[in-house]
Design an enzyme around this catalytic site. Structure first.
Site, short mmCIF file in Angstrom:
data_model
loop_
_atom_site.label_atom_id
_atom_site.label_comp_id
_atom_site.label_asym_id
_atom_site.label_seq_id
_atom_site.Cartn_x
_atom_site.Cartn_y
_atom_site.Cartn_z
CB CYS A 10 -0.97 -0.02 1.18
SG CYS A 10 -0.19 0.02 2.81
CG ASN A 13 4.32 -1.70 5.26
OD1 ASN A 13 5.44 -2.01 5.66
ND2 ASN A 13 3.35 -2.58 5.17
CB CYS A 15 -3.77 1.62 7.08
SG CYS A 15 -3.52 3.10 8.07
NE ARG A 16 -4.44 1.60 1.77
CZ ARG A 16 -4.23 2.36 0.71
NH1 ARG A 16 -5.06 2.29 -0.30
NH2 ARG A 16 -3.20 3.17 0.67
CB SER A 17 0.28 -3.48 2.75
OG SER A 17 1.13 -2.57 3.39
CG ASP A 127 -5.31 6.12 2.43
OD1 ASP A 127 -5.36 5.77 3.62
OD2 ASP A 127 -4.48 6.95 2.00
P1 4NP Z 1 -1.78 2.83 4.15
O1 4NP Z 1 -2.46 4.15 4.72
O2 4NP Z 1 -1.23 3.19 2.79
O3 4NP Z 1 -2.93 1.87 4.05
O4 4NP Z 1 -0.73 2.42 5.14
C1 4NP Z 1 -1.83 5.39 4.80
C2 4NP Z 1 -0.98 5.65 5.85
C3 4NP Z 1 -0.39 6.91 5.95
C4 4NP Z 1 -0.65 7.87 5.00
C5 4NP Z 1 -1.49 7.58 3.94
C6 4NP Z 1 -2.07 6.33 3.85
N1 4NP Z 1 -0.05 9.17 5.11
O5 4NP Z 1 -0.35 10.01 4.27
O6 4NP Z 1 0.73 9.40 6.04
#
Ligand code: 4NP
Length: 160
Positions: A10, A13, A15-17, A127
């Site tokens: 993702c 790294n 939340c989703r992955s 996201d």
């Molecule tokens: P992820 O979520 O890609 O599922 O881990 C996010 C975590 C942090 C951010 C964006 C998405 N950020 O902008 O900091």
């Protein structure tokens, strides 16, 4: 039995992955396949490198019996394209970012994770970072469904 390796990707790294990593890991363990299927996750961005998963992701997962406190964020590395058989992107942006940096011979390994489920209309895991708890629940549901589809696919194609 030859080994199979899976990398979930993702943006951050956190939340989703890592949710996919932890959910799929539990399914693999429950099927006794932990010595056959290697699993990791990574982000296309480096903002959160070294951090544990987002507390909202961990809480959502823990409520469903999945532990992910041991995971730490890392950025996708060029070597990952050599190592992993399945490189599964959570959304289109990450999918295209991966395709942009991969060598031509590695591009076939890159897929959209939700291609492994037909249970939902969506093609992307959204996201959840800037949203509320409901978004994290939805991420979990999508990831859970696609993980089951992925495991079925790997069993059928690699482990017969
Ligand atoms: P992820 O979520 O890609 O599922 O881990 C996010 C975590 C942090 C951010 C964006 C998405 N950020 O902008 O900091």
């Amino acid at each position: 039995m030859s080994k199979v390796s899976v990398l979930f990707v993702c943006l951050g790294n956190i939340c989703r992955s890592p949710t996919a990593h932890a959910v799929f890991r539990k399914m693999v363990q429950d099927n006794g396949l932990q010595d056959v299927i290697d699993i990791d996750s990574a982000g296309t961005a480096a903002y959160h490198v070294g951090k544990h998963p987002d507390t909202r992701s961990m809480e959502t997962a823990r409520n469903r019996g999945i532990e992910m406190l041991d995971l730490r964020a890392r950025k996708v590395d060029f070597g990952d394209f050599y190592v992993y058989d399945y490189i599964l992107a959570m959304d289109e942006e990450n999918y295209h970012n991966l395709l942009d940096i991969a060598l031509p011979e590695h591009k076939d390994k890159i897929q959209m994770f939700l291609d492994y489920t037909s249970e939902f209309e969506e093609s992307e895991v959204p996201d959840p970072y800037y949203g509320g708890a409901q978004g994290f629940e939805h991420v979990f549901d999508l990831v859970d469904s696609a993980s089951q589809g992925l495991l079925d696919h790997i069993k059928k194609t690699h482990l017969v």
